[in-house]
Design a protein around this motif. Structure first.
Motif, PDB file in Angstrom:
ATOM      1  N   GLY A   1     -10.629 -17.090  -2.513  1.00  0.00           N
ATOM      2  CA  GLY A   1      -9.990 -18.377  -2.240  1.00  0.00           C
ATOM      3  C   GLY A   1      -8.651 -18.507  -2.939  1.00  0.00           C
ATOM      4  O   GLY A   1      -7.671 -19.000  -2.361  1.00  0.00           O
ATOM      5  N   ARG A   2      -8.585 -18.073  -4.187  1.00  0.00           N
ATOM      6  CA  ARG A   2      -7.330 -18.122  -4.940  1.00  0.00           C
ATOM      7  C   ARG A   2      -6.284 -17.200  -4.322  1.00  0.00           C
ATOM      8  O   ARG A   2      -5.109 -17.569  -4.185  1.00  0.00           O
ATOM      9  N   LEU A   3      -6.712 -16.003  -3.931  1.00  0.00           N
ATOM     10  CA  LEU A   3      -5.803 -15.053  -3.282  1.00  0.00           C
ATOM     11  C   LEU A   3      -5.270 -15.632  -1.976  1.00  0.00           C
ATOM     12  O   LEU A   3      -4.058 -15.605  -1.717  1.00  0.00           O
ATOM     13  N   GLU A   4      -6.144 -16.180  -1.157  1.00  0.00           N
ATOM     14  CA  GLU A   4      -5.725 -16.741   0.124  1.00  0.00           C
ATOM     15  C   GLU A   4      -4.842 -17.966  -0.067  1.00  0.00           C
ATOM     16  O   GLU A   4      -3.929 -18.216   0.723  1.00  0.00           O
ATOM     17  N   ALA A   5      -5.077 -18.730  -1.128  1.00  0.00           N
ATOM     18  CA  ALA A   5      -4.211 -19.872  -1.429  1.00  0.00           C
ATOM     19  C   ALA A   5      -2.805 -19.376  -1.782  1.00  0.00           C
ATOM     20  O   ALA A   5      -1.809 -19.941  -1.312  1.00  0.00           O
ATOM     21  N   TYR A   6      -2.717 -18.335  -2.577  1.00  0.00           N
ATOM     22  CA  TYR A   6      -1.412 -17.763  -2.919  1.00  0.00           C
ATOM     23  C   TYR A   6      -0.705 -17.289  -1.658  1.00  0.00           C
ATOM     24  O   TYR A   6       0.498 -17.520  -1.481  1.00  0.00           O
ATOM     25  N   GLN A   7      -1.443 -16.638  -0.774  1.00  0.00           N
ATOM     26  CA  GLN A   7      -0.850 -16.170   0.478  1.00  0.00           C
ATOM     27  C   GLN A   7      -0.368 -17.352   1.312  1.00  0.00           C
ATOM     28  O   GLN A   7       0.736 -17.318   1.870  1.00  0.00           O
ATOM     29  N   ALA A   8      -1.177 -18.399   1.412  1.00  0.00           N
ATOM     30  CA  ALA A   8      -0.808 -19.585   2.195  1.00  0.00           C
ATOM     31  C   ALA A   8       0.437 -20.261   1.628  1.00  0.00           C
ATOM     32  O   ALA A   8       1.219 -20.858   2.378  1.00  0.00           O
ATOM     33  N   LEU A   9       0.630 -20.157   0.327  1.00  0.00           N
ATOM     34  CA  LEU A   9       1.792 -20.760  -0.321  1.00  0.00           C
ATOM     35  C   LEU A   9       3.011 -19.835  -0.310  1.00  0.00           C
ATOM     36  O   LEU A   9       4.049 -20.169  -0.883  1.00  0.00           O
ATOM     37  N   GLY A  10       2.875 -18.676   0.319  1.00  0.00           N
ATOM     38  CA  GLY A  10       3.998 -17.752   0.438  1.00  0.00           C
ATOM     39  C   GLY A  10       4.291 -16.934  -0.798  1.00  0.00           C
ATOM     40  O   GLY A  10       5.363 -16.341  -0.920  1.00  0.00           O
ATOM     41  N   GLN A  11       3.349 -16.885  -1.727  1.00  0.00           N
ATOM     42  CA  GLN A  11       3.542 -16.105  -2.948  1.00  0.00           C
ATOM     43  C   GLN A  11       3.350 -14.618  -2.646  1.00  0.00           C
ATOM     44  O   GLN A  11       2.467 -14.238  -1.886  1.00  0.00           O
ATOM     45  N   ARG A  12       4.155 -13.792  -3.268  1.00  0.00           N
ATOM     46  CA  ARG A  12       4.066 -12.345  -3.024  1.00  0.00           C
ATOM     47  C   ARG A  12       3.306 -11.607  -4.116  1.00  0.00           C
ATOM     48  O   ARG A  12       2.901 -10.472  -3.918  1.00  0.00           O
ATOM     49  N   GLU A  13       3.140 -12.256  -5.264  1.00  0.00           N
ATOM     50  CA  GLU A  13       2.439 -11.630  -6.388  1.00  0.00           C
ATOM     51  C   GLU A  13       1.465 -12.635  -6.983  1.00  0.00           C
ATOM     52  O   GLU A  13       1.673 -13.837  -6.892  1.00  0.00           O
ATOM     53  N   ILE A  14       0.417 -12.097  -7.626  1.00  0.00           N
ATOM     54  CA  ILE A  14      -0.612 -12.948  -8.220  1.00  0.00           C
ATOM     55  C   ILE A  14      -1.115 -12.304  -9.514  1.00  0.00           C
ATOM     56  O   ILE A  14      -1.252 -11.080  -9.589  1.00  0.00           O
ATOM     57  N   PRO A  15      -1.371 -13.107 -10.540  1.00  0.00           N
ATOM     58  CA  PRO A  15      -1.986 -12.559 -11.755  1.00  0.00           C
ATOM     59  C   PRO A  15      -3.409 -12.092 -11.447  1.00  0.00           C
ATOM     60  O   PRO A  15      -4.169 -12.789 -10.769  1.00  0.00           O
ATOM     61  N   ALA A  16      -3.741 -10.918 -11.953  1.00  0.00           N
ATOM     62  CA  ALA A  16      -5.061 -10.353 -11.681  1.00  0.00           C
ATOM     63  C   ALA A  16      -5.601  -9.631 -12.907  1.00  0.00           C
ATOM     64  O   ALA A  16      -4.870  -8.909 -13.587  1.00  0.00           O
ATOM     65  N   VAL A  17      -6.871  -9.854 -13.179  1.00  0.00           N
ATOM     66  CA  VAL A  17      -7.576  -9.071 -14.185  1.00  0.00           C
ATOM     67  C   VAL A  17      -7.933  -7.757 -13.501  1.00  0.00           C
ATOM     68  O   VAL A  17      -8.564  -7.756 -12.428  1.00  0.00           O
ATOM     69  N   ILE A  18      -7.525  -6.658 -14.086  1.00  0.00           N
ATOM     70  CA  ILE A  18      -7.829  -5.341 -13.538  1.00  0.00           C
ATOM     71  C   ILE A  18      -9.051  -4.818 -14.286  1.00  0.00           C
ATOM     72  O   ILE A  18      -9.017  -4.659 -15.499  1.00  0.00           O
ATOM     73  N   VAL A  19     -10.136  -4.589 -13.555  1.00  0.00           N
ATOM     74  CA  VAL A  19     -11.358  -4.098 -14.190  1.00  0.00           C
ATOM     75  C   VAL A  19     -11.621  -2.665 -13.769  1.00  0.00           C
ATOM     76  O   VAL A  19     -11.223  -2.226 -12.692  1.00  0.00           O
ATOM     77  N   ASP A  20     -12.274  -1.961 -14.633  1.00  0.00           N
ATOM     78  CA  ASP A  20     -12.728  -0.599 -14.362  1.00  0.00           C
ATOM     79  C   ASP A  20     -14.209  -0.716 -14.040  1.00  0.00           C
ATOM     80  O   ASP A  20     -15.029  -0.841 -14.948  1.00  0.00           O
ATOM     81  N   ALA A  21     -14.536  -0.747 -12.743  1.00  0.00           N
ATOM     82  CA  ALA A  21     -15.922  -0.988 -12.335  1.00  0.00           C
ATOM     83  C   ALA A  21     -16.257  -0.140 -11.112  1.00  0.00           C
ATOM     84  O   ALA A  21     -15.388   0.166 -10.302  1.00  0.00           O
ATOM     85  N   THR A  22     -17.521   0.201 -10.995  1.00  0.00           N
ATOM     86  CA  THR A  22     -17.996   0.909  -9.804  1.00  0.00           C
ATOM     87  C   THR A  22     -18.058  -0.073  -8.635  1.00  0.00           C
ATOM     88  O   THR A  22     -17.986  -1.291  -8.826  1.00  0.00           O
ATOM     89  N   ASN A  23     -18.229   0.458  -7.436  1.00  0.00           N
ATOM     90  CA  ASN A  23     -18.398  -0.412  -6.272  1.00  0.00           C
ATOM     91  C   ASN A  23     -19.614  -1.314  -6.453  1.00  0.00           C
ATOM     92  O   ASN A  23     -19.587  -2.491  -6.092  1.00  0.00           O
ATOM     93  N   GLU A  24     -20.670  -0.768  -7.007  1.00  0.00           N
ATOM     94  CA  GLU A  24     -21.899  -1.531  -7.212  1.00  0.00           C
ATOM     95  C   GLU A  24     -21.670  -2.668  -8.202  1.00  0.00           C
ATOM     96  O   GLU A  24     -22.057  -3.814  -7.968  1.00  0.00           O
ATOM     97  N   ASP A  25     -21.022  -2.348  -9.319  1.00  0.00           N
ATOM     98  CA  ASP A  25     -20.743  -3.370 -10.325  1.00  0.00           C
ATOM     99  C   ASP A  25     -19.813  -4.439  -9.771  1.00  0.00           C
ATOM    100  O   ASP A  25     -19.980  -5.625 -10.047  1.00  0.00           O
ATOM    101  N   SER A  26     -18.834  -4.028  -8.968  1.00  0.00           N
ATOM    102  CA  SER A  26     -17.912  -4.995  -8.366  1.00  0.00           C
ATOM    103  C   SER A  26     -18.650  -5.961  -7.447  1.00  0.00           C
ATOM    104  O   SER A  26     -18.395  -7.169  -7.468  1.00  0.00           O
ATOM    105  N   ALA A  27     -19.561  -5.430  -6.635  1.00  0.00           N
ATOM    106  CA  ALA A  27     -20.326  -6.280  -5.723  1.00  0.00           C
ATOM    107  C   ALA A  27     -21.192  -7.275  -6.496  1.00  0.00           C
ATOM    108  O   ALA A  27     -21.282  -8.448  -6.132  1.00  0.00           O
ATOM    109  N   ILE A  28     -21.786  -6.817  -7.572  1.00  0.00           N
ATOM    110  CA  ILE A  28     -22.622  -7.700  -8.388  1.00  0.00           C
ATOM    111  C   ILE A  28     -21.772  -8.754  -9.081  1.00  0.00           C
ATOM    112  O   ILE A  28     -22.140  -9.931  -9.124  1.00  0.00           O
ATOM    113  N   MET A  29     -20.597  -8.368  -9.599  1.00  0.00           N
ATOM    114  CA  MET A  29     -19.705  -9.338 -10.241  1.00  0.00           C
ATOM    115  C   MET A  29     -19.302 -10.423  -9.253  1.00  0.00           C
ATOM    116  O   MET A  29     -19.271 -11.612  -9.597  1.00  0.00           O
TER     117      MET A  29
END
Length: 121
Positions: free
Chosen positions: A64-92
């Motif tokens: 939702g936050r990403l899509e809001a940034y896109q709707a507002l015409g923003q080209r960049e967004i602050p993001a926490v970069i995590v080192d996670a497996t696909n499984e861990d990402s899905a659970i998060m």
């Protein structure tokens, strides 16, 4: 799951939503209004994709936050970069969605079925 993480400014065009969710238009409008008026209260969460060339990311939490940034015409967004497996990402992602607000049982079942289809549950 690895513990390495940092916050970076990420191009919104380099982020892939791997587990898209439908959102109520009214709720989405509220998210866009909040981001426009108050800014982003919490960065989205992404994980780097393996590969060469331009950096690409999979969205873990914050569609939702990403899509809001896109709707507002923003080209960049602050993001926490995590080192996670696909499984861990899905659970998060599932945990954040469950913790954020009360969901209908059918929505939770849909999310669990999505994990099952990807052999993550």
């Amino acid at each position: 799951m690895g513990s390495a993480q940092c916050i970076e400014i990420v191009p919104v065009g380099s982020i892939d939503v791997v587990n898209p969710r439908a959102r109520n238009r009214r709720i989405f409008k509220e998210i866009v209004t909040s981001v426009a008026e108050l800014g982003l209260k919490r960065p989205i969460t992404v994980k780097r994709k393996a590969g060469e060339g331009e950096a690409r990311y999979d969205l873990v939490c914050g569609q939702g936050r990403l899509e809001a940034y896109q709707a507002l015409g923003q080209r960049e967004i602050p993001a926490v970069i995590v080192d996670a497996t696909n499984e861990d990402s899905a659970i998060m992602s599932l945990v954040e969605n469950c913790a954020r607000r009360q969901h209908r049982a059918i929505d939770l079942l849909h999310d669990i079925e999505g994990l099952r289809q990807r052999d993550l549950y």
